[in-house]
Design an enzyme around this catalytic site. Structure first.
Site, PDB file in Angstrom:
ATOM      1  N   ASP A   1      -5.305  19.881  31.872  1.00 49.16           N
ATOM      2  CA  ASP A   1      -6.420  19.023  31.499  1.00 49.16           C
ATOM      3  C   ASP A   1      -5.867  17.893  30.626  1.00 49.16           C
ATOM      4  O   ASP A   1      -4.776  18.024  30.053  1.00 49.16           O
ATOM      5  CB  ASP A   1      -7.456  19.847  30.730  1.00 49.16           C
ATOM      6  CG  ASP A   1      -8.542  19.007  30.118  1.00 49.16           C
ATOM      7  OD1 ASP A   1      -9.194  18.258  30.869  1.00 49.16           O
ATOM      8  OD2 ASP A   1      -8.728  19.088  28.890  1.00 49.16           O
TER       9      ASP A   1
ATOM     10  N   ASP B   1      -8.091  15.303  28.311  1.00 44.67           N
ATOM     11  CA  ASP B   1      -8.800  15.099  27.048  1.00 44.67           C
ATOM     12  C   ASP B   1      -8.904  16.400  26.268  1.00 44.67           C
ATOM     13  O   ASP B   1      -9.480  17.381  26.737  1.00 44.67           O
ATOM     14  CB  ASP B   1     -10.200  14.541  27.312  1.00 44.67           C
ATOM     15  CG  ASP B   1     -10.156  13.108  27.814  1.00 44.67           C
ATOM     16  OD1 ASP B   1      -9.392  12.318  27.240  1.00 44.67           O
ATOM     17  OD2 ASP B   1     -10.883  12.785  28.771  1.00 44.67           O
TER      18      ASP B   1
ATOM     19  N   THR C   1      -8.288  15.965  35.454  1.00 42.72           N
ATOM     20  CA  THR C   1      -9.125  15.386  34.410  1.00 42.72           C
ATOM     21  C   THR C   1     -10.489  14.979  34.933  1.00 42.72           C
ATOM     22  O   THR C   1     -10.647  14.648  36.113  1.00 42.72           O
ATOM     23  CB  THR C   1      -8.425  14.163  33.780  1.00 42.72           C
ATOM     24  OG1 THR C   1      -9.265  13.585  32.777  1.00 42.72           O
ATOM     25  CG2 THR C   1      -8.098  13.106  34.834  1.00 42.72           C
TER      26      THR C   1
END
Length: 217
Positions: free
Chosen positions: A12, A14, A105
């Site tokens: 991932d 963020d 993402t």
């Protein structure tokens, strides 16, 4: 210390690689205020969820969300100053064997690539971004697609995630999940976890990648 042998690493962005909390709060706080919503309510939902899904949730299924999606995307491209690397993330990613990792993402591709480049990450050659999927996290589609980019099944990969929607997406895809940070939800019970990426090291392994979790000595 925990050691995992996997075919690939799915990351991932963020909250896992990039601390974008400040930018996300700015962008979605401005959206909430412009449409007359409580920013706290919007921000409680938005982390780890694709922009279009958030817009549909708060504007309604019948709303034309594309003008707002374009504005959100532009804001994300502009507001880099509030972002920093999650501690240890750049160094950790640089040690993953080539062609064995991908970024998965909920951000749009252009913004995600620019943000990672700005912070010094190696070139991202494999990415699943918001526009690449029909159903974003927590649906398993993003992580299944990410594994496919590596020529592997999701069950052969490890996922690093910090958000509940992402954890549920990865688990539904069949991946091994490592929680990054302090997220504590029903989905994270019993999962391996690290405080940040300083507690992760990568190297070549019998399946492709050996992952070691635990404080570095």
């Amino acid at each position: 210390m925990t050691v995992l042998d996997v075919a690939g690493v799915l990351l991932d962005m963020d909250g896992t690689l990039v601390d974008s909390t400040g930018m996300v709060d700015q962008v979605w706080g401005d959206f909430a205020r412009e449409v007359g919503l409580d920013p706290a309510v919007v921000l409680a939902h938005v982390h780890g969820v694709p922009a279009r899904a958030t817009l549909r949730r708060f504007l309604g299924d019948d709303a034309d969300i594309e003008p707002w999606f374009a504005r959100i995307s532009a804001w994300e491209n502009e507001r880099f100053d509030a972002e920093v690397e999650v501690p240890g993330a750049v160094a950790a990613v640089r040690t993953i064997p080539p062609a064995r990792w991908a970024v998965v993402t909920s951000a749009v591709r252009t913004a995600a690539l620019r943000r990672m480049e700005r912070l010094g990450f190696p070139e991202v050659s494999r990415m699943v971004a918001a526009e690449d999927v029909e159903r974003g996290k927590p649906d398993p589609e993003p992580y299944r697609r990410g594994a496919g980019l590596l020529g592997a099944a999701a069950g052969e990969c490890v996922v690093f995630e910090d958000a509940d929607a992402g954890v549920r997406s990865a688990l539904a895809a069949g991946a091994t999940v490592v929680v990054v940070g302090g997220l504590a939800t029903p989905a994270t019970e019993g999962l391996a976890r690290v405080a940040d990426m300083r507690e992760v090291s990568f190297g070549a392994g019998p399946l492709g990648v050996r992952v070691t979790l635990g404080p570095r000595r």
